[in-house]
Design a protein around this motif. Structure first.
Motif, PDB file in Angstrom:
ATOM      1  N   LEU A   1       0.820  -1.472   0.000  1.00  0.00           N
ATOM      2  CA  LEU A   1      -0.027   0.465  -0.236  1.00  0.00           C
ATOM      3  C   LEU A   1       1.157   0.969   0.485  1.00  0.00           C
ATOM      4  CD1 LEU A   1      -2.555  -0.481   2.434  1.00  0.00           C
ATOM      5  CD2 LEU A   1      -2.712  -0.227   0.792  1.00  0.00           C
TER       6      LEU A   1
ATOM      7  N   MET B   1      -2.702 -13.663   2.898  1.00  0.00           N
ATOM      8  CA  MET B   1      -2.384 -12.511   1.333  1.00  0.00           C
ATOM      9  C   MET B   1      -0.839 -13.048   0.642  1.00  0.00           C
ATOM     10  SD  MET B   1      -2.929  -9.689   4.256  1.00  0.00           S
ATOM     11  CE  MET B   1      -2.053  -8.537   3.170  1.00  0.00           C
TER      12      MET B   1
ATOM     13  N   SER C   1      -4.280  -6.648  10.049  1.00  0.00           N
ATOM     14  CA  SER C   1      -4.520  -7.406   9.296  1.00  0.00           C
ATOM     15  C   SER C   1      -3.302  -8.447   9.864  1.00  0.00           C
ATOM     16  CB  SER C   1      -4.694  -7.363   7.425  1.00  0.00           C
ATOM     17  OG  SER C   1      -3.269  -7.130   7.570  1.00  0.00           O
TER      18      SER C   1
ATOM     19  N   LEU D   1      -8.406 -10.962   5.174  1.00  0.00           N
ATOM     20  CA  LEU D   1      -8.759 -10.043   6.733  1.00  0.00           C
ATOM     21  C   LEU D   1      -9.676  -9.710   6.942  1.00  0.00           C
ATOM     22  CD1 LEU D   1      -6.668  -9.280   3.388  1.00  0.00           C
ATOM     23  CD2 LEU D   1      -6.004  -7.011   4.741  1.00  0.00           C
TER      24      LEU D   1
ATOM     25  N   ALA E   1      -2.078  -6.686   0.227  1.00  0.00           N
ATOM     26  CA  ALA E   1      -3.049  -5.819   0.953  1.00  0.00           C
ATOM     27  C   ALA E   1      -4.154  -6.375  -0.171  1.00  0.00           C
ATOM     28  CB  ALA E   1      -2.482  -4.828   0.469  1.00  0.00           C
ATOM     29  N   VAL E   2      -5.311  -6.482   0.733  1.00  0.00           N
ATOM     30  CA  VAL E   2      -7.016  -5.944   0.151  1.00  0.00           C
ATOM     31  C   VAL E   2      -7.005  -4.267  -0.449  1.00  0.00           C
ATOM     32  CG1 VAL E   2      -8.072  -4.827   2.538  1.00  0.00           C
ATOM     33  CG2 VAL E   2      -9.443  -5.926   0.472  1.00  0.00           C
ATOM     34  N   GLY E   3      -6.576  -3.354   0.207  1.00  0.00           N
ATOM     35  CA  GLY E   3      -6.431  -2.164  -0.107  1.00  0.00           C
ATOM     36  C   GLY E   3      -6.051  -1.793  -1.452  1.00  0.00           C
TER      37      GLY E   3
ATOM     38  N   ARG F   1      -9.345   3.107   7.041  1.00  0.00           N
ATOM     39  CA  ARG F   1      -8.746   4.027   6.205  1.00  0.00           C
ATOM     40  C   ARG F   1      -8.373   5.631   6.897  1.00  0.00           C
ATOM     41  NH1 ARG F   1      -6.657   0.197   4.576  1.00  0.00           N
ATOM     42  NH2 ARG F   1      -6.300  -0.479   2.716  1.00  0.00           N
TER      43      ARG F   1
ATOM     44  N   HIS G   1      -1.298   0.453  12.229  1.00  0.00           N
ATOM     45  CA  HIS G   1      -2.007   0.045  11.308  1.00  0.00           C
ATOM     46  C   HIS G   1      -1.818  -1.743  10.947  1.00  0.00           C
ATOM     47  CE1 HIS G   1      -3.530   0.904   6.610  1.00  0.00           C
ATOM     48  NE2 HIS G   1      -3.516  -0.538   7.457  1.00  0.00           N
TER      49      HIS G   1
ATOM     50  N   ARG H   1      -1.813 -12.427   7.244  1.00  0.00           N
ATOM     51  CA  ARG H   1      -0.360 -12.977   6.284  1.00  0.00           C
ATOM     52  C   ARG H   1       0.501 -13.426   6.010  1.00  0.00           C
ATOM     53  NH1 ARG H   1       1.519  -7.537   8.253  1.00  0.00           N
ATOM     54  NH2 ARG H   1      -0.551  -6.328   8.438  1.00  0.00           N
TER      55      ARG H   1
HETATM   56  C1  DGY Z   1      -4.578  -3.892   3.701  1.00  0.00           C
HETATM   57  O1  DGY Z   1      -4.760  -4.776   3.298  1.00  0.00           O
HETATM   58  O2  DGY Z   1      -5.292  -2.911   2.930  1.00  0.00           O
HETATM   59  C2  DGY Z   1      -4.355  -3.213   4.620  1.00  0.00           C
HETATM   60  O3  DGY Z   1      -4.914  -1.928   5.472  1.00  0.00           O
HETATM   61  C3  DGY Z   1      -2.951  -3.561   5.486  1.00  0.00           C
HETATM   62  O4  DGY Z   1      -2.770  -5.134   5.454  1.00  0.00           O
END
Ligand code: DGY
Length: 333
Positions: free
Chosen positions: A53, A297, A288, A101, A76-78, A238, A285, A294
């Motif tokens: 991110l 991910m 997750s 997440l 990241a999911v974001g 966020r 932050h 992790r």
């Molecule tokens: C995401 O994945 O978007 C989180 O904010 C960071 O793990």
């Protein structure tokens, strides 16, 4: 054929090993986010980039990677760091890590709510600093959680997951979103309300909206004034969804009871004064940050990269229209 993959910062080993089994992988060896200049230099000639991110993925970066770059896989999911049109125009697939997440982030949201309500970090500091001289009836009185009203802004996967977990505290759940969401109502008995009612009635207000131009400062000075003076605001979505300076003012004047924040408007900087306030729980932050999450991910990232580099569809592509934009010569490896 083995191709070059650049990973902008170390991620769990199994993901790197899966990539290394088929391709040549270079991982940024420094434990810091690289500058845009450094990134541009390092991605030259890569077929895939694994990003975070904190890495801005835009036209100049993709041009520096060159026409052979086919995928940028965010760990990241974001996806706030992506310039999506720039990637789509260049036929570069962008992927993220949705779904895996949700539990960790929702559990962390509940942890933040409890930590602030029961003043756990503050009480722990007190004890560690050696101030405790025995049980007292009137110290560290916290806020009740059970049977209180939980307001959820954003009934997506994480908001819904929080609602399910909050049922264990027998909370009344209200939520607000762009439209009613049958799934959260059926699963948890949550009731759809407008933003005004959400602000006015929530004892705990937790934010799970995506960061969009319309959700920037979803909570600002005006909204903070409409909340209960006993309310606790929680944010693991966020940072820019809250006007952090306005929040500092509100907390300083005890206009709300407290806040618990995992994310910040200008990370890693904090709004002036935030760190000195007693009525806020702040963590860096980490919503997750569990071992299992992790790893999962990393697994999604490596599956996406390996799929694209062998000419298959990625599993979690956010710009599928990019996939059709490459010529046969660009896709052949
Ligand atoms: C995401 O994945 O978007 C989180 O904010 C960071 O793990």
């Amino acid at each position: 054929m083995r191709q070059k993959i650049y990973v902008t910062r170390a991620i769990p080993r199994p993901a790197i090993e899966a990539l290394e089994a088929e391709h040549d992988v270079i991982v940024n060896g420094e434990d810091r986010a690289l500058t845009p200049d450094e990134l541009r230099r390092n991605v030259a000639g890569c077929a895939a980039i694994v990003s975070l991110l904190t890495d801005r993925i835009d036209g100049p970066l993709l041009d520096a990677a060159g026409p052979g770059c086919r995928i940028v896989a965010n760990y990241a999911v974001g996806t706030n760091n992506f310039d999506v049109p720039a990637a789509t125009e260049r036929g570069v697939a962008l992927t993220n890590t949705p779904g895996v997440l949700d539990d960790a982030t929702a559990t962390h949201t509940i942890a933040l709510m409890l930590a602030m309500a029961r003043r756990i970090p503050e009480a722990e500091r007190f004890l560690r600093e050696g101030h405790w001289d025995g049980w007292k009836p009137m110290f560290f009185i916290g806020a009740d959680v059970d049977h209180k009203v939980l307001g959820i802004a954003g009934a997506g996967r994480i908001g819904r997951n929080v609602a399910r977990k909050a049922r264990g505290f027998d909370m009344e759940i209200i939520y607000s979103d762009v439209e009613p969401n049958r799934a959260i109502e059926d699963e948890t008995g949550a009731r759809f309300v407008g933003k005004d009612e959400l602000l006015a009635r929530s004892d705990f207000l937790t934010l799970h909206v995506p960061l969009l131009p319309e959700t920037k400062h979803y909570i600002g000075a005006a909204e903070l004034r409409r909340m209960k003076s006993t309310a606790i605001l929680i944010n693991a979505s966020r940072g820019p969804v809250i006007d952090e300076r306005a929040l500092v003012e509100a907390l300083r004047e005890n206009r709300i009871w407290g806040a618990a924040l995992d994310v910040f408007e200008d990370e890693p900087a904090l709004a002036p004064g935030l760190i000195d306030l007693p009525n806020v729980v702040i963590v860096p932050h980490i919503a997750s940050a569990t071992e299992g999450t992790r790893l999962q991910m990393g697994e999604i990232v490596s599956r996406n990269v390996l799929a694209v580099l062998s000419g298959e569809q990625p599993h979690t592509c956010i710009n599928p229209e990019a996939l059709g934009r490459r010529t046969v010569s660009q896709t052949a490896s």
